[in-house]
Design an enzyme around this catalytic site. Structure first.
Site, short mmCIF file in Angstrom:
data_model
loop_
_atom_site.label_atom_id
_atom_site.label_comp_id
_atom_site.label_asym_id
_atom_site.label_seq_id
_atom_site.Cartn_x
_atom_site.Cartn_y
_atom_site.Cartn_z
N HIS A 146 -2.49 -3.30 -3.37
CA HIS A 146 -3.84 -3.17 -2.83
C HIS A 146 -4.84 -3.05 -3.98
CE1 HIS A 146 -6.57 -1.09 0.41
NE2 HIS A 146 -6.93 -2.32 0.15
N GLU A 161 2.37 -0.83 4.65
CA GLU A 161 2.04 0.53 4.25
C GLU A 161 3.35 1.27 3.97
OE1 GLU A 161 -0.61 2.33 3.67
OE2 GLU A 161 -2.30 1.16 4.49
N HIS A 203 0.84 -1.19 0.00
CA HIS A 203 0.00 0.00 0.00
C HIS A 203 0.88 1.25 0.00
CE1 HIS A 203 -3.48 -2.28 1.91
NE2 HIS A 203 -2.47 -3.00 2.36
N THR A 221 0.48 5.17 1.95
CA THR A 221 -0.32 5.72 3.04
C THR A 221 -1.31 6.78 2.56
OG1 THR A 221 1.51 7.24 3.46
CG2 THR A 221 1.37 5.27 4.86
ZN LIG Z 1 -4.06 0.49 0.54
#
Ligand SMILES: [Zn+2]
Length: 262
Positions: A147, A105, A40, A42
């Protein structure tokens, strides 16, 4: 003597990580164990802000790890536990992504705050962390995902600036040389028939949550767009041009026998 439970800490699963415990986690459902790694960004202005948010009970989100721009790695949830990073989504027909994955993240402001390049030392830290996780849990290279791969239409992180090829060169993640963009037949919105069905079948076989309707509907456009954002980044338009189809074929070649687009 310090008792880890009393201080709210735990021993990091990754030797290079600092620990900043998040209260936002639960048990993995059905006794599932991690067999995928989800990356991911942030999408917040600062790394400090993101870390505070991921550890705030009010946010109801978390991640196993946070990688700052300077390469500092922070672990917030034990790998054995289910962090709340992926939300609704699926891969290879299995939903509840949080129960079968580990989430990282990566600090970056993201598309809506002036999408910045990922600094090389941050990517080096992601590689060291990701390779360690994949080795310890025997996670296959094809299961290191964005993601946006597991939640197409809802998420677009870590985005097309993420240097997947640098990771792949270091043994992390699965990538093929994208086929060059060239003139030729393009499948797009409104098209229907066996070629569209074959495209949908191939995307679903690779892992994307997509129904085989035989119609190039909005869901198909979005999945093609997210496929491009990860695997054919030269043009992200949701149209299945020859380059996209050929790149997808190269990607799936290692997984199964040849499928023709008809
Ligand atoms: Zn994400």
């Amino acid at each position: 003597m310090t008792r880890p439970e009393a201080s709210g800490l735990f021993t990091a699963d990754f030797a290079g990580a600092q620990v900043c415990r998040s209260p936002n986690f639960g048990e993995r459902r059905d006794g599932r164990r991690p067999n995928a790694l989800i990356l991911h960004y942030t999408g917040m202005e600062t790394g400090e802000g993101a870390q505070a948010w991921l550890c705030d009970p009010r946010s109801e989100v978390s991640s196993h790890y946070l990688v700052h721009e300077d390469g500092t790695v922070v672990q917030m949830v034990r790998e054995a536990d289910r962090a709340w990073h992926a939300g609704r989504g699926s891969w290879q027909g299995i939903d509840d992504v949080n129960s079968f994955s580990i989430g990282i993240e990566i600090v970056n402001p993201g598309h809506f705050l002036g999408f910045a390049d990922f600094p090389p030392r941050q990517i080096a830290a992601v590689i060291a962390l990701g390779n360690d996780i994949c080795r310890r849990h025997s996670i296959a290279r094809q299961r290191v995902l964005a993601h946006s791969d597991v939640a197409p239409g809802r998420k677009i992180d870590p985005g097309e600036k993420f240097p997947w090829e640098v990771l792949a060169a270091a043994g992390l993640g699965h990538l093929v040389e994208p086929a060059p963009i060239a003139a030729g037949r393009i499948l797009g919105p409104g098209d229907r028939g066996p070629a569209v069905a074959a495209l949908q079948r191939m995307l679903a076989r690779y892992g994307y949550g997509l129904e085989q309707t035989g119609v190039y509907d909005n869901a198909t456009r979005i999945v093609v767009q997210e496929f491009q954002r990860h695997f054919r980044r030269a043009r992200i338009d949701g149209l299945a041009d020859l380059s996209s189809c050929e790149t997808l074929r190269r990607l799936t070649d290692g997984l199964d026998n040849h499928t023709s687009f008809g």
